[in-house]
Write an enzyme that holds these catalytic residues in place. Structure first.
Site, PDB file in Angstrom:
ATOM      1  N   ASP A   1       0.465  -1.439  -0.262  1.00 30.81           N
ATOM      2  CA  ASP A   1       0.269  -0.047  -0.277  1.00 30.81           C
ATOM      3  C   ASP A   1       0.746   1.103  -0.050  1.00 30.81           C
ATOM      4  OD1 ASP A   1      -1.587   2.269   0.787  1.00 30.81           O
ATOM      5  OD2 ASP A   1      -3.298   0.318   1.587  1.00 30.81           O
TER       6      ASP A   1
ATOM      7  N   SER B   1      -0.796  14.977 -13.069  1.00 32.63           N
ATOM      8  CA  SER B   1      -1.755  15.044 -14.043  1.00 32.63           C
ATOM      9  C   SER B   1      -2.325  16.439 -14.256  1.00 32.63           C
ATOM     10  CB  SER B   1      -2.905  14.993 -12.822  1.00 32.63           C
ATOM     11  OG  SER B   1      -4.460  15.364 -13.205  1.00 32.63           O
TER      12      SER B   1
ATOM     13  N   GLU C   1      -4.314  18.058 -13.901  1.00 32.34           N
ATOM     14  CA  GLU C   1      -5.481  19.166 -12.820  1.00 32.34           C
ATOM     15  C   GLU C   1      -4.852  19.202 -12.463  1.00 32.34           C
ATOM     16  OE1 GLU C   1      -9.010  18.182 -13.209  1.00 32.34           O
ATOM     17  OE2 GLU C   1      -9.315  18.759 -10.669  1.00 32.34           O
TER      18      GLU C   1
ATOM     19  N   TYR D   1      -7.295  17.006  -4.451  1.00 28.68           N
ATOM     20  CA  TYR D   1      -6.636  15.510  -5.791  1.00 28.68           C
ATOM     21  C   TYR D   1      -5.695  16.497  -6.182  1.00 28.68           C
ATOM     22  CZ  TYR D   1      -6.014  12.789  -9.473  1.00 28.68           C
ATOM     23  OH  TYR D   1      -5.044  12.592 -11.095  1.00 28.68           O
TER      24      TYR D   1
ATOM     25  N   ASN E   1      -6.409  14.083 -19.453  1.00 27.08           N
ATOM     26  CA  ASN E   1      -7.543  12.919 -19.725  1.00 27.08           C
ATOM     27  C   ASN E   1      -7.269  12.238 -20.596  1.00 27.08           C
ATOM     28  OD1 ASN E   1      -8.891  15.882 -18.398  1.00 27.08           O
ATOM     29  ND2 ASN E   1      -9.945  14.468 -17.409  1.00 27.08           N
TER      30      ASN E   1
ATOM     31  N   PHE F   1     -15.963   8.299 -13.953  1.00 29.21           N
ATOM     32  CA  PHE F   1     -15.311   9.586 -14.718  1.00 29.21           C
ATOM     33  C   PHE F   1     -16.529   9.473 -15.744  1.00 29.21           C
ATOM     34  CE2 PHE F   1     -12.383   7.385 -12.166  1.00 29.21           C
ATOM     35  CZ  PHE F   1     -11.366   8.451 -12.094  1.00 29.21           C
TER      36      PHE F   1
ATOM     37  N   LYS G   1     -19.727   7.232 -17.359  1.00 27.48           N
ATOM     38  CA  LYS G   1     -20.711   7.078 -17.626  1.00 27.48           C
ATOM     39  C   LYS G   1     -21.291   7.750 -18.525  1.00 27.48           C
ATOM     40  CE  LYS G   1     -23.107  10.110 -13.837  1.00 27.48           C
ATOM     41  NZ  LYS G   1     -23.126  10.873 -12.916  1.00 27.48           N
TER      42      LYS G   1
END
Ligand code: NAP
Ligand code: G4F
Length: 329
Positions: free
Chosen positions: A56, A128, A130, A152, A181, A191, A195
């Site tokens: 993890d 990312s 983002e 995020y 993306n 996402f 969807k």
């Protein structure tokens, strides 16, 4: 034979990257988290040649054990809590996994390489678009000021700069891919692209009446995940680590995605099927993303292969097949 460790093997990119590396003759190890993780079976079924390890990102000693077991030449950190909307409701765990998890793996690599430099292992960090958030330049490139708009995004900025710092401090071969993306039939159903493709398939098959969405005006630079994992691999084949924007250079709104997805099943008046629900609007939105991947093109020889219309068709076709099968047709 080169050896690679993929953290985040159960995700969309992890599976495509594993397939790519296996096709190149790599010995591939994949880190799966948690007790009785149902996605372990997906990995064993899709890429049976991958050797599964447990660990993890929040547990540094588990990462060290994975490195000792895999003895990798290349480590790809694709692990993250990656759903932006979820990150507002779960900001702490997003920071722990998506942000601090990067420090944990970088430190584990350094310890694995006997505490000194970390030149023996090449490292890829999944940064990312983002991170650009409230964009300060159009199109966005490697030098564009970062302005994240979600927990995020903030976590990804932390991981991005930590990766750069380990490169600069320890001479580590560490690269950060600033990926825009990227989607595929393996995209998680939370996402927006998946969807919609799933809902369009179900509407066409008479299994669903409507689809609830949030902001339809946001624009994204959407590419195909299979193309993007090739860019990750190319980064680690360079003589030194660096940062690269990976993008198509085109941007499209959710409305344009809806146009193409519904058109693929012969429906032109999609407003009859779509309504907006406040629960899917975000506390802060990233309105426009469009990337300039010319550095990746020049240095890595990388170019996207799948166009936006091809991507939408691929996703709707795949969901039509899956939903038909599930409905026993
Ligand atoms: P994804 O499908 O959500 O996969 C995320 C992976 O991270 C899964 O394998 C997940 O495992 C794993 N993970 C979550 N928590 C973990 C933990 N505590 N320790 C270890 N692993 C953990 O994401 P993706 O679309 O493949 O994206 C891959 C990476 O690229 C992510 O870091 C994402 O943030 C980043 N990225 C994605 C895009 C995009 O458009 N797809 C764009 C830019 C950057 P479980 O299956 O067990 O949850
Ligand atoms: O598909 P999304 O959830 O992706 P988002 O937020 O752009 O994040 C994805 O791409 C990032 C790269 O820029 C990755 F780093 C990140 O891990 C992830 O893979 O949302 C896209 C857009 C947003 O503007 C959102 O507000 O679609 C809009 N949207 C409208 N209705 C919706 C919905 N998004 C989702 N998920 N669900 C809706 O119903």
């Amino acid at each position: 034979m080169s050896r690679a460790l993929i953290i985040g093997i159960t995700g969309q990119d992890g599976l495509y990257l594993a397939e790519l590396l296996l096709s190149k003759g790599y010995e591939v190890f994949g880190l799966v988290r948690g007790q009785n993780n149902p996605k372990r079976a997906l990995v064993e079924e899709t890429v049976p040649d991958v050797k599964v390890l447990t660990g993890d990102l929040t547990d540094q000693s588990s990462l060290l054990r994975a490195l000792e077991a895999a003895q990798p030449d290349e480590v790809y950190n694709l692990g993250a809590i990656s759903y932006v909307a979820y990150s507002w409701e779960n900001a702490k765990v997003t920071s722990d996994v998506t942000g601090m998890g990067v420090l944990n793996i970088l430190e584990a690599i350094r310890l694995y390489c006997n505490g000194g430099g970390a030149s023996g292992v090449r490292f890829y960090q999944a940064s990312s678009s983002e991170m650009f958030g409230k964009v300060q330049e159009v199109p966005q490139r490697e030098s564009t000021l970062l302005w994240p708009r979600s927990p995020y995004g903030v976590s990804k900025v932390y991981g991005h700069y930590m990766t750069i710092n380990y490169r600069e401090s320890y001479g580590m071969h560490a690269s950060s891919g600033i990926l825009f993306n990227h989607e595929s039939p393996r995209r998680g159903p939370e996402f927006v692209t998946r969807k919609i493709s799933r809902a369009v398939a179900r509407i066409k098959l008479g299994l669903q009446d409507q689809i609830a969405l949030g902001n339809l005006d946001a624009k994204r630079d959407w590419g195909y995940a299979g193309d993007y994992v090739d860019a990750m691999w190319r980064m680690l084949q360079q003589p030194a680590g660096d940062d690269y924007v990976i993008a198509t250079g085109e941007t499209h709104s959710i409305r344009e995605y809806l146009d193409l997805a519904f058109a693929h099943v012969g429906i032109s008046d999609w407003d009859r099927y779509v309504y907006q629900d406040p629960q899917f609007f975000r506390p802060a939105e990233v309105d426009l993303l469009i990337g300039d991947a010319s550095k990746a093109n020049d240095v890595l020889g990388w170019k996207p292969q799948v166009s936006f219309p091809q991507l939408v068709s691929m996703m709707v076709e795949s969901d039509l097949a899956e939903q038909s099968r599930l409905a026993g047709r």
